[in-house]
Design an enzyme around this catalytic site. Structure first.
Site, PDB file in Angstrom:
ATOM      1  N   HIS A 217      16.331 -16.759  18.475  1.00 19.42           N
ATOM      2  CA  HIS A 217      15.379 -15.706  18.781  1.00 19.42           C
ATOM      3  C   HIS A 217      15.367 -15.438  20.282  1.00 19.42           C
ATOM      4  O   HIS A 217      14.430 -14.862  20.807  1.00 19.42           O
ATOM      5  CB  HIS A 217      13.966 -16.086  18.336  1.00 19.42           C
ATOM      6  CG  HIS A 217      13.904 -16.660  16.962  1.00 19.42           C
ATOM      7  ND1 HIS A 217      13.878 -18.008  16.720  1.00 19.42           N
ATOM      8  CD2 HIS A 217      13.905 -16.059  15.756  1.00 19.42           C
ATOM      9  CE1 HIS A 217      13.834 -18.209  15.404  1.00 19.42           C
ATOM     10  NE2 HIS A 217      13.861 -17.051  14.804  1.00 19.42           N
ATOM     11  N   GLY A 393      50.385   7.465  22.495  1.00 19.65           N
ATOM     12  CA  GLY A 393      51.269   7.226  23.630  1.00 19.65           C
ATOM     13  C   GLY A 393      52.205   6.043  23.502  1.00 19.65           C
ATOM     14  O   GLY A 393      52.849   5.649  24.468  1.00 19.65           O
ATOM     15  N   ASP A 394      52.300   5.465  22.302  1.00 18.96           N
ATOM     16  CA  ASP A 394      53.146   4.273  22.172  1.00 18.96           C
ATOM     17  C   ASP A 394      54.493   4.573  21.518  1.00 18.96           C
ATOM     18  O   ASP A 394      55.227   3.654  21.162  1.00 18.96           O
ATOM     19  CB  ASP A 394      52.409   3.175  21.385  1.00 18.96           C
ATOM     20  CG  ASP A 394      52.137   3.579  19.939  1.00 18.96           C
ATOM     21  OD1 ASP A 394      52.403   4.755  19.590  1.00 18.96           O
ATOM     22  OD2 ASP A 394      51.663   2.728  19.176  1.00 18.96           O
ATOM     23  N   GLY A 398      57.703   1.954  21.000  1.00 21.47           N
ATOM     24  CA  GLY A 398      58.124   1.595  19.645  1.00 21.47           C
ATOM     25  C   GLY A 398      59.592   1.886  19.420  1.00 21.47           C
ATOM     26  O   GLY A 398      60.321   1.073  18.828  1.00 21.47           O
ATOM     27  N   THR A 438      54.128   3.615  12.590  1.00 21.26           N
ATOM     28  CA  THR A 438      54.675   4.563  11.633  1.00 21.26           C
ATOM     29  C   THR A 438      56.132   4.888  11.932  1.00 21.26           C
ATOM     30  O   THR A 438      56.969   4.930  11.025  1.00 21.26           O
ATOM     31  CB  THR A 438      53.834   5.858  11.663  1.00 21.26           C
ATOM     32  OG1 THR A 438      52.469   5.500  11.483  1.00 21.26           O
ATOM     33  CG2 THR A 438      54.263   6.808  10.574  1.00 21.26           C
ATOM     34  N   SER A 439      56.458   5.107  13.195  1.00 18.09           N
ATOM     35  CA  SER A 439      57.841   5.517  13.508  1.00 18.09           C
ATOM     36  C   SER A 439      58.825   4.397  13.176  1.00 18.09           C
ATOM     37  O   SER A 439      59.938   4.646  12.709  1.00 18.09           O
ATOM     38  CB  SER A 439      57.966   5.927  14.979  1.00 18.09           C
ATOM     39  OG  SER A 439      57.904   4.788  15.821  1.00 18.09           O
ATOM     40  N   ASP A 550      56.582  17.529  19.471  1.00 18.49           N
ATOM     41  CA  ASP A 550      56.316  16.308  18.744  1.00 18.49           C
ATOM     42  C   ASP A 550      57.270  15.211  19.220  1.00 18.49           C
ATOM     43  O   ASP A 550      58.488  15.381  19.208  1.00 18.49           O
ATOM     44  CB  ASP A 550      56.480  16.522  17.245  1.00 18.49           C
ATOM     45  CG  ASP A 550      56.227  15.220  16.497  1.00 18.49           C
ATOM     46  OD1 ASP A 550      55.070  14.796  16.463  1.00 18.49           O
ATOM     47  OD2 ASP A 550      57.201  14.627  15.989  1.00 18.49           O
TER      48      ASP A 550
END
Lengths: 566, 566
Positions: A217, A393-394, A398, A438-439, A550
């Site tokens: 508490h 931005g990665d 990757g 994803t890529s 893209d």
């Protein structure tokens, strides 16, 4: 902070109502708390626990067979009134006497103590059990002045199991006191909690600091230090508790690694990895440890470690079955252990027999993969910049990681005598595994799909190459769910595959056909700046905005060109 | 935010290790995730679930008999790599085929889809099951594009039970797809979560606002509105989901009211009270509802409601037994329902027969209690001011509420013909029940202890009065744990009781003795400003600082004087 309530005053009461509605199999609401909804034998000792609300699962979550008979719930962080304790306990009593269990706080000591007087006046035999486990609140020489924290739960569990086993009030009380005497807890806090209706936290901890021994508490702790890595935090908690390890029967302990609400499950599991090591090193075996939220303080950030040193008398009650909302111990389905797992897959792979032509293609492919990795490493910053305009931005990072891993795996496979199909398959897996995101998955999928159209027994001709590229595109579109115009790499991939197939169909040699296809791909990639963003499932897709190229399309076009050059 | 980790990169991996150590009875660690540690029949369909980490109990918490066979764990909020899914699934496969279950996110769709291809190439029959329950992420006409949130759990539970029952891969897949088609979720968020190693939250929600339909990784929602009371929030969630109630078999639903990590148990129980009402009003019966943390996002603040419309095929699998770390369904201990509770205590009490003298004393006492209530009401602000200098400032309020309740109860008892002992007992209970806090409990305890020394059959003489006061002091010190000098009301009470006893012993009449004792009490109360603060258990005690009078002592002295005057 606490956001969900109807009005601040009714928070605790409405929470109890909702809890009873969800767990009607186990509990019924009564004025001031809950009692078991399951039948209890006459003559059984009744364990009635309680305290302020805001600590769920303490206390109502522990009512049920094998554990408590009833729980009294005060307002948030406020002791329940004497009358409510009296009223709830009377409904739980079965003629075998009553144990009133609560954490050692001034308000609870008074109200439970006063309730005991009232109940005795009604003819009940009542024992009062104030839990005193928090080593930060007083020294070992005045342990009776310690506050009660998560040690409530180990002690109540043992008392509840002893009562369920039909032991007498004297025996249940004796075991409970013994458990309490052998229970210690120590905790830290990273941040305070906010009461319903309050705009500001009840207390705070400076950013980057942790309160050592800070009460649930906000009671003052013993130190304020920088937040430390999990291994050091584990040592801090374990080492302090081990100083109170008893001389006799100190080798086995009931353990709770408790989260206070805002310190989450996976953090507790990380911490447990180091706590378990520390306990082992200290010669303590954790018996059926509990790691999770067992006594919270609303959304308070912090955690505590509790040890109850077990002996031959206490341990059976700690591991005995119980059936409550928050803790279910015992067998549901009969199982037997699975056989030992085979060792994890070896890294040494063997490749199918390959023809000389296919091996030559494999060597060429490996060389091209190395060039690709170099080109993508050079383009990393630029690709990152393009990606950051709309995504996270990665992308450059990757692609660099994936192509480097693919090149390494491809070179190794080719050197080991793999054919072109096996070499490309090895490269594709390495890309997917190392690139992440994803890529990485898309490139891995594409390359592996292409590999399935190749043959370790024959040379790659133009038609085979075109078919492999088409197969890769189809699989990427099928499994990736992207169509041309969605602003993904498909926008550059589809024109490439179509142009390559068309040129090859027309009899153009592979090198020329590839070159023209790569040019078409480059133009398409530049054109993605004009496309509308895809309305997609993933955040990065939905955030892609019109007016930028893209990054996936750009890196595809670059890759298509690179494989040809040099 | 996330505070407990060794290093940010290893967070997910070390968490899985710790999880497996705690739950070794159920799971074993393998590269990329966990598999059951219990034996599984050959030929059984394997349910392999997974996704990013940071969502515990999703997904490893659902591995065990009756539920999943294995879980794959990526990094925090990142899809696991294809290779890991492949590797974990192979260890779980028992020759009956594999279901790969995951939430519908781009990275997971790719990696699980790609893994399925790899597993098929190894000869496994694999079905891919992307869960699509979040109604905020796409409309009903394109439900296949929806994200997966807590609906993962109802669908996987049904699939897992069907697999455990020995159904074929085709059947398990059919039931799982049917469950997914009939599952909808809708959620709100009050605040974002912080990834291990990050200093700032991944996303935020403005203070006082909530993001409606905000995704569990911060994916954009559909609206941002003011935080609303629980009843309105429940209506928002229920009403939206009821718009997708199917025409057939829409009357029973599996339900999860899910907390995302920072919205705690009691908030969810409060919300459930209103959600349950809304579902009933909408003609939906909640079947074995789950209310708690079932799919979290680290410490994200928010919650979601999930409904899976059950039919005769799906319901048995929803309620079937399972034994996992996060969910244990099935019988542990045989119980039967308890008999109905007697009605709550009636307010109509009867008092023991009383003598005329005692009734006269009772009438005098009731009158004195009314004077006391008036005097304390007048002093409320001043007592609050004194208390606020060192405590939480609610002492005046508590004394006013308590004395008012005591006076009302005392007057009612005296009017009903109670003797002085019963009248004081009624007053003491009312004081304790209504005043709240520590002072209410102490006053209730003191007055009730005094009442035990009185007699409904005889007049109160000076000796009896002094003995009653002494008894009250002793009980307050015994149960309250405070001694003179601790800066509590005992500092004014003890001099009062001692002086009263001494004067009475010396033969002084009660009125004079009481007056002298009250004077001694007043002097002592003023003197508490010079006392050192008590080092106590409760926060208010520990915070009391030197240099201020103790509000409890001051109010006691005032009360002692008031009872005499007028």
């Amino acid at each position: 902070m606490t956001h969900v309530y109807e009005d601040a005053e009714s928070f605790a009461e409405v929470a109890v109502q909702g809890f009873c509605a969800v767990h009607a199999r186990l509990v019924r609401p009564v004025t001031g708390g809950v009692v078991r909804s399951t039948k209890t034998d006459e003559g059984k000792v009744a364990l009635v626990i309680g305290g302020g609300s805001g600590h769920y699962p303490a206390f109502a979550g522990y009512v049920g067979p094998g554990f408590a008979d009833a729980a009294v719930a005060g307002d948030v962080f406020a002791s329940p009134a004497t009358r409510l304790i009296d009223s709830v306990a009377r409904k739980a009593a079965r003629g075998g006497g009553i144990i009133l269990g609560f954490g050692n706080y001034a308000g609870d000591v008074l109200n439970f103590g006063f309730a005991a007087e009232r109940l005795r006046a009604q003819g009940h035999d009542v024992r009062v059990l104030a839990i005193t486990d928090d080593v930060a609140s007083a020294g070992a020489h005045e342990a009776q002045r310690r506050r009660g924290v998560a040690g409530d739960i180990t002690v109540f569990k043992i008392a509840g199991a002893a009562a369920e086993a039909g032991l007498s009030l004297d025996e249940v009380e004796r075991l409970a006191r013994r458990a309490n005497d052998r229970t210690v807890s120590f905790g830290v806090a990273f941040g305070g909690c906010t009461l319903p209706g309050s705009k500001e936290p009840l207390f705070t901890v400076p950013k980057g600091k942790m309160g050592v021994g800070l009460g649930i508490h906000g009671e003052p702790g013993i130190d304020e230090v920088d937040i430390m890595p999990a291994s050091k935090l584990a040592a801090l908690l374990v080492d302090r508790l081990l100083t109170e390890k008893p001389d006799a029967d100190g080798s086995r302990a009931a353990v709770i690694l408790n989260g206070l609400g805002g310190t989450k499950h996976e953090e507790l599991f990380v911490l447990w990895t180091f706590v378990a090591e520390g306990l082992r090193a200290g010669g303590v075996e954790a018996v059926e440890p509990l790691v999770g939220e067992y006594v919270t303080s609303l959304d308070m950030e912090g955690c505590s470690l509790t040890l109850t040193w077990l002996d031959a008398e206490l341990e059976p009650h700690w591991v005995a079955p119980c059936d409550t909302a928050a803790l279910r111990v015992g067998t549901i389905m009969k199982t037997e252990p699975a056989p030992a797992l085979p060792p994890e897959d070896s890294e040494n792979v063997t490749y199918p027999e390959a023809s000389a032509e296919s091996k030559a293609n494999a060597a060429f492919l490996a060389n091209r993969l190395e060039k690709l990795a170099e080109a993508l490493a050079e383009a990393e910053a630029e690709l990152g910049r393009i990606d950051a305009q709309a995504g996270d931005g990665d992308h450059g990072q990757g692609m660099t990681r994936g192509s480097r891993a693919a090149a390494t795996a491809g070179v190794a496979a080719a050197k080991a005598g793999a054919g072109v199909a096996s070499t490309l398959a090895a490269a594709s897996d390495a890309w997917a595994d190392r690139a992440g995101g994803t890529s990485g998955a898309i490139w891995g999928l594409g390359l592996r799909s292409a590999a399935r159209r190749l043959d370790d027994g024959a040379a790659v001709d133009a038609k085979t190459a075109a078919a492999a590229v088409t197969e890769a595109l189809e699989q990427v579109m099928r499994l990736g769910g992207a169509k041309p115009g969605d602003k993904t790499l498909v926008d550059a991939f589809a024109p490439f595959a179509e142009r390559l197939a068309k040129e090859v169909e027309a009899g153009v040699d592979l090198r020329t056909a590839w070159s023209r296809a790569a040019e078409a791909s480059k133009e398409a990639a530049e054109g993605t700046a004009q496309l509308a963003p895809k309305l997609g499932r993933a955040r990065n897709h939905t955030q892609r905005s019109q007016g930028h190229r893209d990054a996936g399309a750009v890196s595809f076009a670059l890759s298509a060109r690179t494989v040809l050059e040099g």
